[in-house]
Scaffold this active site. Structure first.
Site, mmCIF file in Angstrom:
data_model
loop_
_atom_site.group_PDB
_atom_site.id
_atom_site.type_symbol
_atom_site.label_atom_id
_atom_site.label_comp_id
_atom_site.label_asym_id
_atom_site.label_seq_id
_atom_site.Cartn_x
_atom_site.Cartn_y
_atom_site.Cartn_z
ATOM 1 N N GLU A 278 0.821 -1.209 0.000
ATOM 2 C CA GLU A 278 0.000 0.000 0.000
ATOM 3 C C GLU A 278 0.851 1.254 0.000
ATOM 4 O OE1 GLU A 278 -3.153 -2.687 0.563
ATOM 5 O OE2 GLU A 278 -1.405 -2.502 1.870
ATOM 6 N N THR A 279 0.323 2.267 -0.667
ATOM 7 C CA THR A 279 0.823 3.628 -0.551
ATOM 8 C C THR A 279 -0.240 4.436 0.165
ATOM 9 O OG1 THR A 279 2.160 3.509 -2.567
ATOM 10 C CG2 THR A 279 1.542 5.697 -1.789
#
Length: 262
Positions: free
Chosen positions: A46-47
């Site tokens: 994830e970002t």
């Protein structure tokens, strides 16, 4: 345009353990398509994008390499690590559309306590055949919440030995699969498979522990539990279950800070 990017290892106090996440703090939101492209380019599970609000809280959004997702625990921990350092804070209040308000406190020992809504799993009679076919060892029972199917096992060795067929598990979209069992060293262990939404196996998944912790709290008659996600990198957290929420406590360490050129 230049953006500062941080990469943080979450749910660990050692580099190259836990789960990595990218964090980008913004003055204003970027276009959705651009954030999707950045998430894909970063190619970490994830970002997290954050944006400070006028009331002092931070809006937060999470992007996997494939899509925007509703909720991500380890990237929230990574974001709290960055923002506490950047703004000299000991408490962060996040706002997210899908899960509401999330409170994060930095403890004196450097760990972070994150209070999330409880998402306990429930019994379901609608279990796709692809779930059983996609697991090399059959669970003793299956539960479900809005995020995933919960494959319950009696032995932690089953969790360690388990193999999956990602092509079959991908057909369960939008739900993922978590496999879990009681543990001798910890209260429970788990592994998380999400080929429909990000990758074959996630390293450490904070969000799913808002369902795992209530389940094992009931089974073990405990409110405070020790959890380990038994991926190739591995990650540990403490879980405290209350009536409406679950508090997950873990550490994070910085791996990288850099610049994105757009």
């Amino acid at each position: 345009m230049q953006l500062t990017i941080h990469q943080i290892d979450a749910f660990t106090n050692e580099l190259f353990k836990g789960n990595y996440a990218a964090v980008i703090d913004l003055d204003n939101w970027l276009d959705n398509e651009l954030m999707l492209k950045i998430g894909a380019e970063n190619n970490v599970s994830e970002t997290a994008f954050t944006c400070r609000q006028t009331d002092g809280s931070f809006a937060i959004r999470w992007f996997s390499p494939l899509m925007e997702i509703d909720f991500c625990g380890h990237a929230t921990l990574a974001a709290a690590f960055v923002l506490c350092e950047q703004y000299n804070l000991s408490q962060i209040r996040f706002q997210a559309d899908a899960v509401g308000q999330l409170m994060i406190n930095k403890n004196d020992d450097g760990s972070f306590a994150m209070t999330f809504p409880k998402q306990a799993p429930f019994v379901t009679t609608e279990i796709p055949s692809e779930l059983f076919a996609g697991l090399s060892i059959q669970p003793v029972k299956v539960l479900k919440n809005k995020q995933a199917y919960f494959a319950i096992y009696e032995s932690e060795q089953d969790i360690l030995n388990l193999k999956t067929d990602s092509n079959l598990l991908k057909t369960l979209a939008p739900l993922d699969v978590v496999a879990t069992a009681p543990s001798a060293k910890y209260d429970f262990i788990s592994r998380y498979f999400w080929p429909a939404n990000g990758g074959d196996e996630d390293y450490v998944t904070g969000s799913i522990h808002t369902g795992l912790a209530p389940y094992w709290a009931q089974q073990l008659v405990k409110k405070t539990l020790s959890a380990y996600q038994a991926s190739s990198r591995g990650g540990h957290m403490q879980c405290e279950v209350s009536e409406h929420s679950v508090t997950l406590t873990g550490y994070a360490v910085r791996y990288m800070q850099g610049t994105i050129y757009l």
